[in-house]
Design a protein around this motif. Structure first.
Motif, PDB file in Angstrom:
ATOM      1  N   LEU A   1       0.993  -1.508   0.231  1.00 44.72           N
ATOM      2  CA  LEU A   1       0.630   0.107  -0.105  1.00 44.72           C
ATOM      3  C   LEU A   1       0.823   1.401  -0.190  1.00 44.72           C
ATOM      4  CD1 LEU A   1      -2.714  -1.101   2.522  1.00 44.72           C
ATOM      5  CD2 LEU A   1      -2.877  -1.316  -0.032  1.00 44.72           C
ATOM      6  N   HIS A   2       2.006   1.656   0.492  1.00 48.89           N
ATOM      7  CA  HIS A   2       2.965   2.113   0.962  1.00 48.89           C
ATOM      8  C   HIS A   2       4.130   1.763  -0.079  1.00 48.89           C
ATOM      9  CE1 HIS A   2       4.626  -0.325   3.749  1.00 48.89           C
ATOM     10  NE2 HIS A   2       6.107   0.272   2.971  1.00 48.89           N
ATOM     11  N   LEU A   3       4.546   3.518  -0.641  1.00 52.77           N
ATOM     12  CA  LEU A   3       6.464   2.991  -1.050  1.00 52.77           C
ATOM     13  C   LEU A   3       7.231   2.376  -0.423  1.00 52.77           C
ATOM     14  CD1 LEU A   3       7.733   4.603  -3.783  1.00 52.77           C
ATOM     15  CD2 LEU A   3       8.310   6.359  -2.319  1.00 52.77           C
ATOM     16  N   PHE A   4       7.765   1.470  -0.893  1.00 52.17           N
ATOM     17  CA  PHE A   4       8.585   0.023  -0.258  1.00 52.17           C
ATOM     18  C   PHE A   4       9.862   0.852  -0.380  1.00 52.17           C
ATOM     19  CE2 PHE A   4      10.145  -3.766  -0.380  1.00 52.17           C
ATOM     20  CZ  PHE A   4       9.452  -4.516   0.648  1.00 52.17           C
ATOM     21  N   THR A   5      10.170   0.899   0.560  1.00 56.37           N
ATOM     22  CA  THR A   5      11.647   1.731   0.791  1.00 56.37           C
ATOM     23  C   THR A   5      12.194   0.521   1.535  1.00 56.37           C
ATOM     24  OG1 THR A   5      11.543   2.859   2.126  1.00 56.37           O
ATOM     25  CG2 THR A   5      11.056   4.082   0.328  1.00 56.37           C
ATOM     26  N   GLU A   6      11.800  -0.595   2.599  1.00 52.75           N
ATOM     27  CA  GLU A   6      12.573  -1.734   2.754  1.00 52.75           C
ATOM     28  C   GLU A   6      13.859  -2.077   2.022  1.00 52.75           C
ATOM     29  OE1 GLU A   6       8.819  -1.290   4.935  1.00 52.75           O
ATOM     30  OE2 GLU A   6       9.596  -1.187   3.031  1.00 52.75           O
ATOM     31  N   PRO A   7      14.453  -2.418   2.599  1.00 57.63           N
ATOM     32  CA  PRO A   7      15.707  -3.846   1.921  1.00 57.63           C
ATOM     33  C   PRO A   7      15.240  -4.904   2.509  1.00 57.63           C
ATOM     34  CG  PRO A   7      16.406  -3.162   4.171  1.00 57.63           C
ATOM     35  CD  PRO A   7      15.665  -2.259   4.055  1.00 57.63           C
ATOM     36  N   LEU A   8      15.712  -6.073   1.117  1.00 58.21           N
ATOM     37  CA  LEU A   8      15.077  -7.029   1.587  1.00 58.21           C
ATOM     38  C   LEU A   8      15.735  -8.467   1.200  1.00 58.21           C
ATOM     39  CD1 LEU A   8      13.094  -6.845  -2.130  1.00 58.21           C
ATOM     40  CD2 LEU A   8      12.376  -6.800   0.319  1.00 58.21           C
ATOM     41  N   GLU A   9      15.756  -9.071   2.094  1.00 58.27           N
ATOM     42  CA  GLU A   9      16.766 -10.478   2.216  1.00 58.27           C
ATOM     43  C   GLU A   9      16.300 -11.416   0.959  1.00 58.27           C
ATOM     44  OE1 GLU A   9      16.994 -11.953   6.098  1.00 58.27           O
ATOM     45  OE2 GLU A   9      17.093 -10.278   7.056  1.00 58.27           O
ATOM     46  N   LEU A  10      17.258 -11.876   0.222  1.00 56.23           N
ATOM     47  CA  LEU A  10      16.448 -13.193  -0.736  1.00 56.23           C
ATOM     48  C   LEU A  10      18.185 -14.544  -0.009  1.00 56.23           C
ATOM     49  CD1 LEU A  10      16.768  -9.776  -1.645  1.00 56.23           C
ATOM     50  CD2 LEU A  10      16.470 -11.454  -4.093  1.00 56.23           C
TER      51      LEU A  10
ATOM     52  N   THR B   1      18.726 -28.051   0.524  1.00 57.18           N
ATOM     53  CA  THR B   1      19.850 -26.448   1.716  1.00 57.18           C
ATOM     54  C   THR B   1      19.228 -25.963   0.996  1.00 57.18           C
ATOM     55  OG1 THR B   1      21.259 -26.775  -0.754  1.00 57.18           O
ATOM     56  CG2 THR B   1      21.871 -28.927   1.525  1.00 57.18           C
ATOM     57  N   HIS B   2      19.590 -25.507   1.639  1.00 54.97           N
ATOM     58  CA  HIS B   2      19.031 -23.414   1.663  1.00 54.97           C
ATOM     59  C   HIS B   2      20.182 -22.304   1.410  1.00 54.97           C
ATOM     60  CE1 HIS B   2      15.367 -23.824   2.435  1.00 54.97           C
ATOM     61  NE2 HIS B   2      15.089 -25.231   2.979  1.00 54.97           N
ATOM     62  N   TYR B   3      20.604 -21.673   1.387  1.00 58.18           N
ATOM     63  CA  TYR B   3      21.801 -20.007   1.396  1.00 58.18           C
ATOM     64  C   TYR B   3      21.311 -18.717   0.548  1.00 58.18           C
ATOM     65  CZ  TYR B   3      24.555 -24.592  -0.274  1.00 58.18           C
ATOM     66  OH  TYR B   3      24.661 -25.805   0.069  1.00 58.18           O
ATOM     67  N   HIS B   4      21.270 -17.908   1.681  1.00 58.51           N
ATOM     68  CA  HIS B   4      21.640 -16.828   1.754  1.00 58.51           C
ATOM     69  C   HIS B   4      22.331 -15.922   1.219  1.00 58.51           C
ATOM     70  CE1 HIS B   4      20.441 -12.897   3.342  1.00 58.51           C
ATOM     71  NE2 HIS B   4      21.766 -12.387   3.227  1.00 58.51           N
ATOM     72  N   LEU B   5      21.336 -15.359  -0.341  1.00 59.10           N
ATOM     73  CA  LEU B   5      22.077 -13.937  -1.008  1.00 59.10           C
ATOM     74  C   LEU B   5      22.514 -12.642  -0.711  1.00 59.10           C
ATOM     75  CD1 LEU B   5      20.042 -15.245  -4.612  1.00 59.10           C
ATOM     76  CD2 LEU B   5      21.676 -17.403  -2.769  1.00 59.10           C
ATOM     77  N   GLY B   6      21.733 -12.702   0.196  1.00 60.37           N
ATOM     78  CA  GLY B   6      22.843 -11.154   0.564  1.00 60.37           C
ATOM     79  C   GLY B   6      20.910  -9.945   1.219  1.00 60.37           C
ATOM     80  N   THR B   7      21.652  -9.447   1.358  1.00 65.61           N
ATOM     81  CA  THR B   7      20.537  -7.743   1.609  1.00 65.61           C
ATOM     82  C   THR B   7      20.882  -6.805   1.007  1.00 65.61           C
ATOM     83  OG1 THR B   7      20.078  -9.137   4.275  1.00 65.61           O
ATOM     84  CG2 THR B   7      19.559  -6.709   3.183  1.00 65.61           C
ATOM     85  N   VAL B   8      19.803  -6.229   0.151  1.00 62.38           N
ATOM     86  CA  VAL B   8      19.800  -5.635  -0.723  1.00 62.38           C
ATOM     87  C   VAL B   8      18.410  -4.651  -0.569  1.00 62.38           C
ATOM     88  CG1 VAL B   8      20.917  -6.874  -2.403  1.00 62.38           C
ATOM     89  CG2 VAL B   8      18.650  -6.644  -2.876  1.00 62.38           C
ATOM     90  N   VAL B   9      18.817  -2.682  -0.791  1.00 66.09           N
ATOM     91  CA  VAL B   9      17.894  -1.903  -1.187  1.00 66.09           C
ATOM     92  C   VAL B   9      17.558  -2.071  -3.157  1.00 66.09           C
ATOM     93  CG1 VAL B   9      16.733   0.189  -0.685  1.00 66.09           C
ATOM     94  CG2 VAL B   9      18.586  -1.331   1.084  1.00 66.09           C
ATOM     95  N   PRO B  10      16.097  -2.685  -3.487  1.00 70.33           N
ATOM     96  CA  PRO B  10      16.571  -2.567  -4.455  1.00 70.33           C
ATOM     97  C   PRO B  10      16.028  -1.667  -6.132  1.00 70.33           C
ATOM     98  CG  PRO B  10      15.349  -4.812  -4.043  1.00 70.33           C
ATOM     99  CD  PRO B  10      15.079  -3.861  -2.716  1.00 70.33           C
ATOM    100  N   ASN B  11      16.465  -1.580  -6.132  1.00 63.99           N
ATOM    101  CA  ASN B  11      16.659   0.469  -7.267  1.00 63.99           C
ATOM    102  C   ASN B  11      15.209   0.424  -7.637  1.00 63.99           C
ATOM    103  OD1 ASN B  11      16.851   3.623  -7.844  1.00 63.99           O
ATOM    104  ND2 ASN B  11      18.009   2.603  -9.559  1.00 63.99           N
ATOM    105  N   TRP B  12      14.059   0.760  -6.630  1.00 64.22           N
ATOM    106  CA  TRP B  12      12.574   0.910  -8.015  1.00 64.22           C
ATOM    107  C   TRP B  12      11.993   2.190  -8.869  1.00 64.22           C
ATOM    108  CZ3 TRP B  12      10.829  -3.445  -7.082  1.00 64.22           C
ATOM    109  CH2 TRP B  12      10.425  -4.376  -5.286  1.00 64.22           C
ATOM    110  N   ALA B  13      11.827   1.671  -9.251  1.00 59.68           N
ATOM    111  CA  ALA B  13      11.400   2.758 -10.817  1.00 59.68           C
ATOM    112  C   ALA B  13       9.437   2.504 -11.486  1.00 59.68           C
ATOM    113  CB  ALA B  13      12.137   1.967 -12.460  1.00 59.68           C
ATOM    114  N   ARG B  14       9.152   3.570 -11.125  1.00 63.77           N
ATOM    115  CA  ARG B  14       7.782   3.481 -11.797  1.00 63.77           C
ATOM    116  C   ARG B  14       7.925   3.238 -12.972  1.00 63.77           C
ATOM    117  NH1 ARG B  14       3.104   6.607  -9.204  1.00 63.77           N
ATOM    118  NH2 ARG B  14       1.621   5.637  -9.511  1.00 63.77           N
ATOM    119  N   SER B  15       7.053   2.700 -13.550  1.00 59.04           N
ATOM    120  CA  SER B  15       6.509   2.374 -14.935  1.00 59.04           C
ATOM    121  C   SER B  15       5.172   1.596 -14.531  1.00 59.04           C
ATOM    122  CB  SER B  15       6.801   0.527 -14.808  1.00 59.04           C
ATOM    123  OG  SER B  15       6.187   0.500 -16.274  1.00 59.04           O
TER     124      SER B  15
END
Length: 288
Positions: free
Chosen positions: A83-92, A110-124
């Protein structure tokens, strides 16, 4: 508002060759609120993934935002509503159950943690779109493949004189220890190939899921065919040479072929022996 995250997950086989993660599961989590965003480490697409225990996966279940499978090229699309502008970092994280050459095996997850990122969101239009890519380093991917008891060999087939890649050839890899066929592949338009096999091809006995993995790789030699015609073969002793002996789960082996294959001695000796026997028989009749 709809959010769309697209991207690709692949793994390095060598410095210039990759393979996609096929049919793996990608999971995206909301960050753990106990840790400030500013203290989160930055991630690099070439940084190695960290393996997760079952307890660690279970502990973050409530934070799961979305998940999806990777296609045959390692591509993915993830969507969710916010509902709001999503600016939180994501764990993948990535979840693996088997390698492509083990499609009939289940239960080794098996499970692996790739990283924590803040995507560069663009409005489309009515949604926000971002992209994410991750490449598993060859050292990490080799270890992951070892855990599953699988191998991948990549390389290029060239003619010894022209040094040009040879297209549409069938490559067969053999284990020098028992001369068993390990796997086969075809070269592309540039003469490149990728050949895969698992530890069950190394032995005639049944391999059960959960058995200890084989630490030592096979000793490799090759045969090369154009259609059904054998155009190049290596002696089994080639498998004892450096680069062919005990090959690691991820390796590169380039094959240089001559214009014609050498005629084997077995195709000449019987005829020579037969002529010699006939001459001896005639000589014996004359003397008697």
């Amino acid at each position: 508002m709809c959010y769309l995250l697209i991207g690709n997950i692949s793994a390095l086989i060598s410095d210039d060759c990759t393979e996609p993660l096929v049919n793996a599961q990608l999971r995206v989590y909301l960050p753990d609120g106990r840790y400030p965003t500013k203290n989160r480490p930055k991630t690099d697409i070439l940084s190695g993934p960290g393996q997760l225990t079952k307890a660690m996966v279970e502990a973050k279940r409530d934070r799961l935002l979305a998940e999806t499978g990777l296609d045959e090229r390692g591509n993915f699309k993830l969507t969710w509503e916010q509902l709001h502008l999503f600016t939180e970092p994501l764990e993948l994280d990535i979840c693996l159950q088997h390698m492509p050459e083990q499609a009939d095996i289940r239960g080794v997850e098996t499970h692996y943690h790739l990283g924590t990122v803040v995507p560069n969101w663009a409005r489309s239009g009515q949604r926000y779109v971002a992209a994410y890519a991750y490449i598993i380093p060859v050292e990490c991917w080799s270890q992951i493949r070892a855990n599953y008891g699988t191998w991948i060999i990549a390389g290029t087939v060239k003619r010894l004189k022209s040094r040009e890649g040879q297209a549409q050839l069938r490559i067969e890899a053999y284990n020098a220890g028992n001369h068993r066929l390990l796997g086969c592949a075809r070269t592309d338009e540039n003469g490149r190939y990728q050949l895969r096999f698992s530890k069950r091809e190394l032995t005639s006995r049944l391999i059960l899921v959960g058995e200890p993995r084989q630490e030592k790789g096979p000793d490799i030699y090759f045969k090369v065919y154009r259609d059904k015609q054998l155009i190049w073969e290596e002696d089994a002793q080639t498998g004892m040479m450096p680069g062919r002996k005990s090959v690691p789960p991820c390796c590169t082996i380039n094959i240089n072929i001559r214009d014609t294959i050498r005629r084997k001695a077995s195709g000449y000796v019987p005829g020579w022996l037969n002529n010699w026997a006939v001459t001896r028989r005639k000589s014996s009749l004359v003397n008697h």
